[in-house]
Scaffold this motif. Structure first.
Motif, PDB file in Angstrom:
ATOM      1  N   GLU A  26      -8.846  -3.173  -1.877  1.00 59.89           N
ATOM      2  CA  GLU A  26      -8.120  -1.934  -1.554  1.00 59.89           C
ATOM      3  C   GLU A  26      -9.082  -0.812  -1.194  1.00 59.89           C
ATOM      4  N   HIS A  27      -8.688  -0.057  -0.174  1.00 62.54           N
ATOM      5  CA  HIS A  27      -9.353   1.200   0.160  1.00 62.54           C
ATOM      6  C   HIS A  27      -8.303   2.287   0.375  1.00 62.54           C
ATOM      7  N   THR A  28      -8.714   3.535   0.127  1.00 62.70           N
ATOM      8  CA  THR A  28      -7.924   4.703   0.517  1.00 62.70           C
ATOM      9  C   THR A  28      -8.458   5.187   1.858  1.00 62.70           C
ATOM     10  N   LEU A  29      -7.551   5.438   2.797  1.00 64.62           N
ATOM     11  CA  LEU A  29      -7.920   5.780   4.177  1.00 64.62           C
ATOM     12  C   LEU A  29      -7.384   7.141   4.597  1.00 64.62           C
ATOM     13  N   LEU A  30      -8.107   7.769   5.505  1.00 63.33           N
ATOM     14  CA  LEU A  30      -7.638   8.947   6.229  1.00 63.33           C
ATOM     15  C   LEU A  30      -7.456   8.553   7.684  1.00 63.33           C
ATOM     16  N   VAL A  31      -6.279   8.811   8.236  1.00 63.19           N
ATOM     17  CA  VAL A  31      -6.026   8.528   9.650  1.00 63.19           C
ATOM     18  C   VAL A  31      -6.670   9.618  10.497  1.00 63.19           C
ATOM     19  N   THR A  32      -7.424   9.203  11.516  1.00 66.69           N
ATOM     20  CA  THR A  32      -8.012  10.134  12.467  1.00 66.69           C
ATOM     21  C   THR A  32      -7.419   9.864  13.853  1.00 66.69           C
ATOM     22  N   GLN A  33      -7.815  10.655  14.822  1.00 63.19           N
ATOM     23  CA  GLN A  33      -7.287  10.472  16.179  1.00 63.19           C
ATOM     24  C   GLN A  33      -7.662   9.107  16.754  1.00 63.19           C
TER      25      GLN A  33
ATOM     26  N   GLY B  20       0.847  -1.174   0.000  1.00 62.16           N
ATOM     27  CA  GLY B  20       0.000   0.000   0.000  1.00 62.16           C
ATOM     28  C   GLY B  20       0.890   1.234   0.000  1.00 62.16           C
ATOM     29  N   HIS B  21       0.283   2.402  -0.171  1.00 59.36           N
ATOM     30  CA  HIS B  21       1.098   3.599  -0.382  1.00 59.36           C
ATOM     31  C   HIS B  21       0.358   4.858   0.025  1.00 59.36           C
ATOM     32  N   GLY B  22       1.142   5.859   0.378  1.00 64.40           N
ATOM     33  CA  GLY B  22       0.576   7.177   0.561  1.00 64.40           C
ATOM     34  C   GLY B  22      -0.042   7.657  -0.735  1.00 64.40           C
TER      35      GLY B  22
ATOM     36  N   MET C 117      -2.706  11.666   7.837  1.00 66.70           N
ATOM     37  CA  MET C 117      -2.106  10.866   6.768  1.00 66.70           C
ATOM     38  C   MET C 117      -3.218  10.269   5.905  1.00 66.70           C
ATOM     39  N   THR C 118      -2.937  10.104   4.637  1.00 65.41           N
ATOM     40  CA  THR C 118      -3.834   9.369   3.742  1.00 65.41           C
ATOM     41  C   THR C 118      -3.009   8.326   3.005  1.00 65.41           C
ATOM     42  N   PHE C 119      -3.469   7.088   3.049  1.00 63.21           N
ATOM     43  CA  PHE C 119      -2.754   6.012   2.364  1.00 63.21           C
ATOM     44  C   PHE C 119      -3.712   4.880   2.035  1.00 63.21           C
ATOM     45  N   THR C 120      -3.232   3.980   1.188  1.00 61.71           N
ATOM     46  CA  THR C 120      -4.023   2.806   0.840  1.00 61.71           C
ATOM     47  C   THR C 120      -3.556   1.599   1.634  1.00 61.71           C
ATOM     48  N   ILE C 121      -4.487   0.708   1.897  1.00 61.89           N
ATOM     49  CA  ILE C 121      -4.162  -0.653   2.317  1.00 61.89           C
ATOM     50  C   ILE C 121      -4.754  -1.538   1.235  1.00 61.89           C
ATOM     51  N   GLU C 122      -3.961  -2.459   0.686  1.00 66.48           N
ATOM     52  CA  GLU C 122      -4.403  -3.236  -0.477  1.00 66.48           C
ATOM     53  C   GLU C 122      -3.765  -4.620  -0.506  1.00 66.48           C
ATOM     54  N   PRO C 123      -4.070  -5.452   0.483  1.00 66.20           N
ATOM     55  CA  PRO C 123      -3.432  -6.763   0.539  1.00 66.20           C
ATOM     56  C   PRO C 123      -3.725  -7.615  -0.686  1.00 66.20           C
ATOM     57  N   MET C 124      -2.688  -8.300  -1.142  1.00 68.71           N
ATOM     58  CA  MET C 124      -2.801  -9.298  -2.196  1.00 68.71           C
ATOM     59  C   MET C 124      -2.569 -10.648  -1.540  1.00 68.71           C
ATOM     60  N   VAL C 125      -3.553 -11.519  -1.597  1.00 69.80           N
ATOM     61  CA  VAL C 125      -3.517 -12.798  -0.892  1.00 69.80           C
ATOM     62  C   VAL C 125      -3.529 -13.935  -1.910  1.00 69.80           C
ATOM     63  N   ASN C 126      -2.588 -14.853  -1.753  1.00 69.70           N
ATOM     64  CA  ASN C 126      -2.480 -16.009  -2.648  1.00 69.70           C
ATOM     65  C   ASN C 126      -2.947 -17.278  -1.951  1.00 69.70           C
ATOM     66  N   LEU C 127      -3.562 -18.157  -2.717  1.00 68.32           N
ATOM     67  CA  LEU C 127      -3.987 -19.435  -2.167  1.00 68.32           C
ATOM     68  C   LEU C 127      -2.785 -20.325  -1.887  1.00 68.32           C
ATOM     69  N   GLY C 128      -1.721 -20.163  -2.675  1.00 72.41           N
ATOM     70  CA  GLY C 128      -0.491 -20.922  -2.479  1.00 72.41           C
ATOM     71  C   GLY C 128       0.602 -20.069  -1.860  1.00 72.41           C
ATOM     72  N   GLY C 129       1.808 -20.151  -2.441  1.00 72.55           N
ATOM     73  CA  GLY C 129       2.929 -19.381  -1.914  1.00 72.55           C
ATOM     74  C   GLY C 129       2.847 -17.899  -2.258  1.00 72.55           C
ATOM     75  N   TRP C 130       3.619 -17.081  -1.543  1.00 72.94           N
ATOM     76  CA  TRP C 130       3.547 -15.630  -1.733  1.00 72.94           C
ATOM     77  C   TRP C 130       4.408 -15.120  -2.888  1.00 72.94           C
TER      78      TRP C 130
ATOM     79  N   LYS D 263      -0.179  13.107  -5.216  1.00 72.06           N
ATOM     80  CA  LYS D 263       0.565  12.139  -6.017  1.00 72.06           C
ATOM     81  C   LYS D 263      -0.152  10.798  -5.958  1.00 72.06           C
ATOM     82  N   PHE D 264      -0.039  10.039  -7.039  1.00 73.79           N
ATOM     83  CA  PHE D 264      -0.618   8.698  -7.112  1.00 73.79           C
ATOM     84  C   PHE D 264       0.028   7.801  -6.060  1.00 73.79           C
ATOM     85  N   HIS D 265       1.360   7.864  -5.982  1.00 82.24           N
ATOM     86  CA  HIS D 265       2.113   7.073  -5.003  1.00 82.24           C
ATOM     87  C   HIS D 265       3.075   7.988  -4.272  1.00 82.24           C
ATOM     88  N   GLU D 266       2.966   8.033  -2.956  1.00 79.19           N
ATOM     89  CA  GLU D 266       3.878   8.815  -2.127  1.00 79.19           C
ATOM     90  C   GLU D 266       4.133   8.047  -0.837  1.00 79.19           C
ATOM     91  N   ASP D 267       5.003   8.575   0.007  1.00 74.80           N
ATOM     92  CA  ASP D 267       5.229   7.951   1.311  1.00 74.80           C
ATOM     93  C   ASP D 267       3.976   8.087   2.166  1.00 74.80           C
TER      94      ASP D 267
END
Length: 269
Positions: A238-245, A172-174, A201-214, A178-182
């Motif tokens: 994947e979602h784009t998130l805003l961090v709150t308190q 995932g990424h900031g 902060m705003t960033f994505t979490i976007e896990p890619m999960v495999n049935l077999g090996g990574w 920018k499309f991709h940032e820290d």
């Protein structure tokens, strides 16, 4: 000590602008869920996403990004991410991730989901639903003063506990102007490690999960398409998130059920 990275903290005005771009992306993904079907080509998905994005007065961010040739990524079965739309016909039993990124008035919104084409196999349901839950678990770790490693650790613990694996080569990424940032947001790791998460902060979490090996491979011809090395199925959300308190605001939260995905979801213990 966590790694120190220069991260853009968004102003209230920037956050409002991001909400607009992110909701556009979410609405386009909802449209994909309504239209996607067996017999459709991935090129038709590309046309649908492109036209809907432009209709909103926005631009499909993947198009020409580092020479990516299309307006959306369509990743089928053993394709982990960055699948290029084309003549491939969707068949009953396929799973396909559709990754939409909308650029509107200087800001990006990024979201994706894995869709079922017709009736999925037990294996396809398993990897998809484990991945869907992994994203939820990752989001639940997000709050001011937590650490980025907490996100990856929680996802990895859950996914591996379900007998699947988490891809390590993509993160995932900031996101914002920018499309991709820290920062980079790994989907594996150790609790208490990494940079501190800060409100704004705003960033994505976007896990890619495999049935077999990574382990994965990148197509040497198109230099984009990523597949599982062992040929096993892969899913992504994947979602784009805003961090709150006190947690996270999901900027790409959808206003209704995502058809051919959420409406056929199966819960795994």
């Amino acid at each position: 000590m966590g790694e120190v990275v220069a991260v853009d903290i968004k102003s209230p005005r920037e956050i409002e602008q991001m909400r607009v771009a992110c909701q556009m992306a979410a609405e386009t993904l909802l449209l994909v869920g309504e239209r996607i079907r067996p017999g459709m080509t991935t090129e038709e998905i590309n046309t649908l996403v492109h036209e809907d994005t432009v209709r909103r007065g926005a631009f499909p961010a993947p198009l020409n990004y580092k020479k990516f040739p299309k307006s959306v990524c369509t990743s089928i079965n053993d394709v982990v991410c960055h699948g290029i739309p084309g003549p491939r016909v969707l068949r009953v039993g396929d799973i396909v991730n559709v990754d939409v990124t909308t650029f509107y008035k200087g800001f990006y919104g990024d979201t994706s989901a894995t869709f079922y084409i017709g009736t999925p196999s037990k294996e396809a349901r398993r990897v998809t639903e484990v991945c869907r839950r992994a994203l939820e678990i990752g989001i639940a770790q997000v709050k001011h003063n937590a650490r980025l490693g907490d996100i990856g650790a929680a996802i990895q613990e859950y996914v591996e506990g379900e007998g699947c694996s988490v891809v390590r080569d993509f993160v995932g990424h900031g996101i914002g102007r920018k499309f991709h940032e820290d920062p980079q947001v790994h989907h594996f790791g150790k609790r208490g490690s990494g940079e501190r998460i800060r409100a704004g902060m705003t960033f994505t979490i976007e896990p890619m999960v495999n049935l077999g090996g990574w382990e994965v491979e990148i197509d040497p011809i198109d230099n984009w398409t990523v597949t599982t090395r062992d040929g096993s199925l892969s899913a992504q959300f994947e979602h784009t998130l805003l961090v709150t308190q006190h947690g996270a605001e999901i900027l790409t939260q959808r206003g209704k059920t995502l058809m051919r995905s959420e409406n056929v979801a199966t819960v795994y213990a």
